[in-house]
Design a protein around this motif. Structure first.
Motif, short mmCIF file in Angstrom:
data_model
loop_
_atom_site.label_atom_id
_atom_site.label_comp_id
_atom_site.label_asym_id
_atom_site.label_seq_id
_atom_site.Cartn_x
_atom_site.Cartn_y
_atom_site.Cartn_z
N LEU A 228 35.31 30.19 40.15
CA LEU A 228 34.17 29.48 39.53
C LEU A 228 33.95 27.96 41.43
CD1 LEU A 228 34.32 29.38 36.12
CD2 LEU A 228 33.47 31.53 37.59
N ASN A 229 34.77 27.76 41.76
CA ASN A 229 34.14 26.69 42.50
C ASN A 229 33.76 27.88 44.04
OD1 ASN A 229 34.91 24.55 41.73
ND2 ASN A 229 37.46 25.08 42.33
N TYR A 230 33.54 29.51 43.50
CA TYR A 230 32.55 29.68 44.97
C TYR A 230 31.54 30.65 44.31
CZ TYR A 230 37.41 28.17 47.06
OH TYR A 230 38.09 27.21 47.36
N PRO A 231 30.54 31.38 45.21
CA PRO A 231 29.43 31.02 45.01
C PRO A 231 28.45 32.59 44.56
CG PRO A 231 29.23 31.14 46.86
CD PRO A 231 30.84 30.41 46.77
N GLU A 232 29.76 33.51 44.30
CA GLU A 232 30.22 35.12 44.30
C GLU A 232 31.38 35.07 43.77
OE1 GLU A 232 28.39 37.68 46.98
OE2 GLU A 232 26.47 36.71 47.36
N VAL A 233 31.19 35.87 42.50
CA VAL A 233 32.88 36.32 41.59
C VAL A 233 32.24 37.67 40.43
CG1 VAL A 233 34.34 35.54 40.28
CG2 VAL A 233 32.75 33.66 40.93
N TYR A 234 33.40 38.25 41.41
CA TYR A 234 33.44 39.56 40.61
C TYR A 234 34.60 39.98 39.51
CZ TYR A 234 29.02 40.19 43.65
OH TYR A 234 28.18 39.31 45.12
N LEU A 235 33.84 41.12 38.15
CA LEU A 235 35.70 40.99 37.81
C LEU A 235 34.73 42.79 36.60
CD1 LEU A 235 36.08 38.41 34.66
CD2 LEU A 235 36.34 38.14 37.07
N ILE A 236 36.19 42.92 38.06
CA ILE A 236 35.51 45.18 37.96
C ILE A 236 36.91 45.25 37.25
CG2 ILE A 236 35.58 47.05 39.68
CD1 ILE A 236 34.96 44.63 41.49
N THR A 237 36.60 45.79 35.95
CA THR A 237 37.85 46.93 35.38
C THR A 237 37.85 47.78 35.44
OG1 THR A 237 36.30 47.23 33.39
CG2 THR A 237 37.25 45.29 33.45
N VAL A 238 39.59 48.84 36.17
CA VAL A 238 38.95 49.94 35.58
C VAL A 238 40.03 50.92 34.81
CG1 VAL A 238 40.02 51.62 37.30
CG2 VAL A 238 38.93 49.39 38.85
N GLU A 239 39.66 51.61 34.49
CA GLU A 239 40.16 51.93 33.03
C GLU A 239 40.48 53.85 33.17
OE1 GLU A 239 39.11 53.10 27.93
OE2 GLU A 239 37.71 52.58 29.61
N ILE A 240 41.76 54.27 32.68
CA ILE A 240 41.91 55.82 33.20
C ILE A 240 42.26 56.06 32.23
CG2 ILE A 240 44.08 57.01 34.24
CD1 ILE A 240 44.23 54.86 36.53
N VAL A 241 41.23 57.07 32.11
CA VAL A 241 41.18 57.32 30.30
C VAL A 241 41.56 59.39 30.57
CG1 VAL A 241 39.38 56.36 30.15
CG2 VAL A 241 38.66 58.66 30.80
#
Length: 241
Positions: A228-241
């Motif tokens: 969070l000290n940086y201007p862009e953060v991405y959380l990417i979840t990958v679900e294998i169904v």
């Protein structure tokens, strides 16, 4: 790959200070389509169109680095996932991590119009086992996004992704990659890194269906705050169904 959700996260809902750009992307991959995904990884690896934009010296350098890795990885994928010995539905950790990397990068490109940067193993000086970030993109703000991908067959991988990114930040891995990224991204984006204008993407497999609960646990995980000290953060979840 199916991107099922893209949304901006309001950190104040979790008792944290507001942040201008924390974005969640959720991806689903069909287990029945793993051989197809394996073929797409081969295509992803073999796409060397990025070399065409380089001058002759850089082109020769990066081609020499990329070709042994491409050959090694493609042979591994063909042997394990595209042969008669493949057991349908099975996914080992090695391909799982490439699957997370490739689809996370593609989701950023398709969903948020980022620009793709070749995966790091193609421009490092070893055949495989990149000792740095797994993938990179260039955001629409001319910010380099450093991506770390984690695959766990029976657990949610966010803690490993966050811990790895924290360690890389402490080791200044972002700066160590700049001599490559000023060529493969843009000069301005590379200079932005020097002033802390960069982003991080934590891409991780998930095994539970309650994504809001997983995201809440991820946000509350101690090492998430390092991002969070940086201007862009991405959380990417990958679900294998």
């Amino acid at each position: 790959m199916n991107v099922i959700n893209i949304q901006r996260i309001d950190l104040t809902h979790y008792g944290l200070p507001p942040h201008p750009c924390v974005i969640e992307l959720d991806i689903q991959i069909s287990r029945a389509q793993i051989p197809t995904e394996a073929m797409q990884i081969i295509t992803w690896l073999q796409d060397t169109s990025w070399l065409a934009t380089l001058d002759d010296i850089d082109k020769a350098n990066y081609r020499a680095c990329a070709e042994p890795t491409i050959k090694d990885l493609c042979n591994m994928i063909i042997k394990e996932y595209l042969s008669d010995s493949y057991i349908p539905g099975t996914l080992k950790d090695d391909l799982g991590e490439y699957l997370v990397s490739m689809n996370a990068q593609e989701a950023l490109v398709q969903g948020l119009t980022h620009t793709k940067i070749p995966i790091a193993e193609l421009w490092k000086e070893q055949v495989k086992g990149n000792p740095g970030f797994d993938f990179h993109t260039l955001s629409t703000s001319d910010i380099i996004v450093y991506g770390e991908a984690k695959y766990k067959s029976t657990q949610n991988g966010y803690y490993d992704a966050f811990n790895q990114i924290r360690d890389f930040i402490n080791d200044n891995k972002m700066q160590r990659e700049l001599r490559h990224l000023r060529v493969l991204a843009t000069e301005n984006a590379a200079r932005n890194v020097l002033t802390g204008q960069l982003g991080f993407a934590a891409a991780f497999s998930v095994n539970a269906r309650n994504l809001p609960h997983i995201i809440e646990n991820a946000i509350k995980y101690p090492t998430f705050s390092a991002l969070l000290n940086y201007p862009e953060v991405y959380l990417i979840t990958v679900e294998i169904v």
